[in-house]
Design an enzyme around this catalytic site. Structure first.
Site, PDB file in Angstrom:
ATOM      1  N   GLY A  70     -15.696 -83.792  31.782  1.00 45.24           N
ATOM      2  CA  GLY A  70     -16.768 -84.323  32.507  1.00 45.24           C
ATOM      3  C   GLY A  70     -18.266 -84.280  31.997  1.00 45.24           C
ATOM      4  O   GLY A  70     -19.100 -83.751  32.671  1.00 45.24           O
ATOM      5  N   SER A 113     -16.466 -73.275  42.336  1.00 44.24           N
ATOM      6  CA  SER A 113     -17.532 -73.607  43.456  1.00 44.24           C
ATOM      7  C   SER A 113     -17.416 -72.790  44.564  1.00 44.24           C
ATOM      8  O   SER A 113     -16.587 -72.042  44.881  1.00 44.24           O
ATOM      9  CB  SER A 113     -17.039 -74.922  44.197  1.00 44.24           C
ATOM     10  OG  SER A 113     -17.825 -75.064  45.329  1.00 44.24           O
ATOM     11  N   TYR A 171     -10.588 -79.542  48.255  1.00 41.84           N
ATOM     12  CA  TYR A 171     -11.494 -79.142  47.163  1.00 41.84           C
ATOM     13  C   TYR A 171     -11.476 -77.593  47.037  1.00 41.84           C
ATOM     14  O   TYR A 171     -11.621 -76.950  45.932  1.00 41.84           O
ATOM     15  CB  TYR A 171     -12.853 -79.587  47.090  1.00 41.84           C
ATOM     16  CG  TYR A 171     -14.222 -79.275  46.538  1.00 41.84           C
ATOM     17  CD1 TYR A 171     -14.008 -80.046  45.260  1.00 41.84           C
ATOM     18  CD2 TYR A 171     -14.952 -78.330  46.738  1.00 41.84           C
ATOM     19  CE1 TYR A 171     -15.105 -80.130  44.498  1.00 41.84           C
ATOM     20  CE2 TYR A 171     -16.020 -78.379  45.512  1.00 41.84           C
ATOM     21  CZ  TYR A 171     -16.156 -78.975  44.622  1.00 41.84           C
ATOM     22  OH  TYR A 171     -17.105 -78.900  43.716  1.00 41.84           O
TER      23      TYR A 171
HETATM   24  P1  NAP Z   1     -20.874 -85.333  38.765  1.00 39.35           P
HETATM   25  O1  NAP Z   1     -22.262 -85.451  38.492  1.00 39.35           O
HETATM   26  O2  NAP Z   1     -19.972 -86.045  39.878  1.00 39.35           O
HETATM   27  O3  NAP Z   1     -19.807 -85.645  37.530  1.00 39.35           O
HETATM   28  C1  NAP Z   1     -18.578 -85.446  37.511  1.00 39.35           C
HETATM   29  C2  NAP Z   1     -18.246 -85.518  35.875  1.00 39.35           C
HETATM   30  O4  NAP Z   1     -16.838 -85.407  35.966  1.00 39.35           O
HETATM   31  C3  NAP Z   1     -18.376 -86.997  35.254  1.00 39.35           C
HETATM   32  O5  NAP Z   1     -18.818 -86.363  34.001  1.00 39.35           O
HETATM   33  C4  NAP Z   1     -17.009 -87.794  35.176  1.00 39.35           C
HETATM   34  O6  NAP Z   1     -16.975 -88.608  34.279  1.00 39.35           O
HETATM   35  C5  NAP Z   1     -16.082 -86.479  35.246  1.00 39.35           C
HETATM   36  N1  NAP Z   1     -14.837 -86.838  35.800  1.00 39.35           N
HETATM   37  C6  NAP Z   1     -14.273 -86.977  37.249  1.00 39.35           C
HETATM   38  N2  NAP Z   1     -13.081 -87.077  37.049  1.00 39.35           N
HETATM   39  C7  NAP Z   1     -12.570 -86.964  35.745  1.00 39.35           C
HETATM   40  C8  NAP Z   1     -11.171 -86.964  35.056  1.00 39.35           C
HETATM   41  N3  NAP Z   1     -10.083 -87.167  35.853  1.00 39.35           N
HETATM   42  N4  NAP Z   1     -11.197 -86.892  33.751  1.00 39.35           N
HETATM   43  C9  NAP Z   1     -12.336 -86.742  33.039  1.00 39.35           C
HETATM   44  N5  NAP Z   1     -13.571 -86.616  33.484  1.00 39.35           N
HETATM   45  C10 NAP Z   1     -13.826 -86.775  34.967  1.00 39.35           C
HETATM   46  O7  NAP Z   1     -20.379 -83.893  39.051  1.00 39.35           O
HETATM   47  P2  NAP Z   1     -21.204 -82.616  38.943  1.00 39.35           P
HETATM   48  O8  NAP Z   1     -22.044 -82.418  40.223  1.00 39.35           O
HETATM   49  O9  NAP Z   1     -21.776 -82.523  37.699  1.00 39.35           O
HETATM   50  O10 NAP Z   1     -20.081 -81.489  38.918  1.00 39.35           O
HETATM   51  C11 NAP Z   1     -19.448 -80.663  37.826  1.00 39.35           C
HETATM   52  C12 NAP Z   1     -18.593 -79.782  38.252  1.00 39.35           C
HETATM   53  O11 NAP Z   1     -19.263 -78.849  38.956  1.00 39.35           O
HETATM   54  C13 NAP Z   1     -17.441 -80.291  39.176  1.00 39.35           C
HETATM   55  O12 NAP Z   1     -16.131 -79.505  38.769  1.00 39.35           O
HETATM   56  C14 NAP Z   1     -17.754 -79.839  40.673  1.00 39.35           C
HETATM   57  O13 NAP Z   1     -16.767 -79.595  41.158  1.00 39.35           O
HETATM   58  C15 NAP Z   1     -18.711 -78.524  40.243  1.00 39.35           C
HETATM   59  N6  NAP Z   1     -19.355 -78.222  41.269  1.00 39.35           N
HETATM   60  C16 NAP Z   1     -20.523 -79.001  41.463  1.00 39.35           C
HETATM   61  C17 NAP Z   1     -21.531 -78.766  42.602  1.00 39.35           C
HETATM   62  C18 NAP Z   1     -22.542 -79.468  43.039  1.00 39.35           C
HETATM   63  O14 NAP Z   1     -23.258 -79.324  43.912  1.00 39.35           O
HETATM   64  N7  NAP Z   1     -23.017 -80.796  42.067  1.00 39.35           N
HETATM   65  C19 NAP Z   1     -21.120 -77.476  43.193  1.00 39.35           C
HETATM   66  C20 NAP Z   1     -19.992 -77.025  42.918  1.00 39.35           C
HETATM   67  C21 NAP Z   1     -19.427 -77.066  41.915  1.00 39.35           C
HETATM   68  P3  NAP Z   1     -17.262 -90.147  34.468  1.00 39.35           P
HETATM   69  O15 NAP Z   1     -18.831 -90.258  34.385  1.00 39.35           O
HETATM   70  O16 NAP Z   1     -16.470 -90.770  33.439  1.00 39.35           O
HETATM   71  O17 NAP Z   1     -16.824 -90.601  35.826  1.00 39.35           O
END
Ligand code: NAP
Length: 244
Positions: free
Chosen positions: A10, A142, A155
Site C-alpha cells: 500500500g 491502529s 478492523y
Molecule cells: P489509504 O490512504 O486509504 O491508502 C491505502 C493504501 O493501501 C493504498 O496504497 C492502497 O493501494 C493500498 N491497498 C489497499 N488494499 C490493498 C490490497 N489488497 N493490496 C495491496 N494494497 C492495498 O490508507 P492510509 O490512511 O494511508 O492507511 C495506511 C495504513 O495505516 C492502513 O493499514 C491503515 O489501516 C493504517 N491506519 C491509518 C490511519 C489513518 O488515520 N489514516 C489510522 C490508523 C491506521 P491502491 O492505491 O492501489 O488502492
C-alpha cells in the site's frame, strides 16, 4: 546500499507513500506495492527516485496469496542480487458498520487485507530475510486494534490480530537481527480518513489536530534505522495523545 530494498505494501498513497519517501531518503531501493492505483504508485516511485535510489511500482493484492507468491516471489526470483531488508505491512482498508449490519464481505475483505495480507507478504520474504541475518519489519496497525472501536469490529479484529503476530514473530526472529514492531496511528490525514468529520473528532484529540502521514513515516524511519536495533515486539502509538 543499492542492492538493499524496502517493500512497502500500500505504498501508492497516504501513509505508505510517505514511508516510501522516508526510506528512499535513508538510501533504500523502494518497492511500491499497490492494488489498483497504478498512477499513484508510479508517482510514488518517481518521487522516491528523486532521492537518488532505485524504485519500482509492483502490483499485487496482498490478500491474494497466489498473486503474492507469483508476483512478489517472481520479483525475488529474478532479482537474486537484491535483498528485501525492510518490509512495511501497511496495506489496509476500512469498511465500518455495526456488527448486526456487517456483511460477510465487509468482514472478510478487511481481515483479508490487513491480517492475511500481513501473513501472505511476510511469509514470502521472511526466509530470505532470516538468511540475510538482518531485517526490519513494521506492521501498520491502529489505535482501533488496541482499544477497539465501535463500528469497527472487523478492523479492530484485524489490527489486534496483527499486534499478536508482531509480538510472536519478534520473539521467533530476534536472534537473526530482525526486529518486528507495530505502529499504531490514531487519526491521520489521508484518503482513508477523508470521509470523517475532522472538526468534530479533533475535540477528543489532546493535540487538537489529525496527524500527518509524514509524522508516521518519521517514526517508521526511526524503527528502520540501526539506532532502533534493540526495540522489538513493541506497539508504538502515534496519536496526538488520544487515550489508548
Ligand atoms: P489509504 O490512504 O486509504 O491508502 C491505502 C493504501 O493501501 C493504498 O496504497 C492502497 O493501494 C493500498 N491497498 C489497499 N488494499 C490493498 C490490497 N489488497 N493490496 C495491496 N494494497 C492495498 O490508507 P492510509 O490512511 O494511508 O492507511 C495506511 C495504513 O495505516 C492502513 O493499514 C491503515 O489501516 C493504517 N491506519 C491509518 C490511519 C489513518 O488515520 N489514516 C489510522 C490508523 C491506521 P491502491 O492505491 O492501489 O488502492
Amino acid at each position: 546500499m543499492q542492492n538493499k530494498y524496502a517493500l512497502v505494501t500500500g505504498g501508492s498513497r497516504g501513509i505508505g507513500r510517505a514511508v516510501c519517501l522516508k526510506l528512499a531518503q535513508m538510501g533504500y531501493g523502494i518497492l511500491v506495492n499497490y492494488k489498483g492505483n497504478k498512477e499513484a504508485a508510479e508517482e510514488t516511485a518517481t518521487l522516491a527516485k528523486d532521492a537518488g535510489v532505485a524504485a519500482e511500482a509492483i502490483c499485487f493484492d496482498v490478500a491474494n496469496r497466489d498473486e503474492v507468491k507469483s508476483v512478489l516471489g517472481g520479483w525475488m526470483e529474478s532479482n537474486k542480487g537484491k535483498v528485501i531488508e525492510v518490509l512495511v505491512n501497511n496495506a489496509g482498508i476500512r469498511k465500518d458498520t455495526l456488527l448486526p449490519m456487517m456483511s460477510d464481505d465487509q468482514w472478510d475483505t478487511v481481515l483479508n487485507t490487513s491480517l492475511q495480507g500481513m501473513y501472505n507478504v511476510t511469509r514470502q520474504v521472511i526466509t530470505a530475510m532470516a538468511m540475510n541475518r538482518y531485517g526490519r519489519i513494521i506492521n501498520m496497525v491502529s489505535l482501533s486494534g488496541l482499544k477497539g472501536m465501535p463500528g469497527q469490529v472487523n478492523y479492530s479484529a484485524a489490527k489486534a490480530g496483527m499486534i499478536g503476530a508482531t509480538k510472536a514473530l519478534a520473539q521467533e526472529i530476534a536472534r537473526r537481527n530482525i526486529t518486528v514492531n507495530a505502529i499504531a496511528p490514531g487519526f491521520i490525514k489521508t484518503d482513508m480518513t477523508a470521509d470523517l468529520d475532522e472538526k468534530e473528532l479533533i475535540n477528543m484529540i489532546p493535540s487538537k489536530r489529525f496527524g500527518t502521514a509524514e509524522e508516521v513515516a518519521d517514526l517508521a524511519g526511526f524503527l528502520v534505522s540501526k539506532n532502533a536495533g534493540y526495540i522489538t515486539g513493541q506497539v508504538i502509538s502515534i496519536n496526538g495523545g488520544l487515550y489508548s
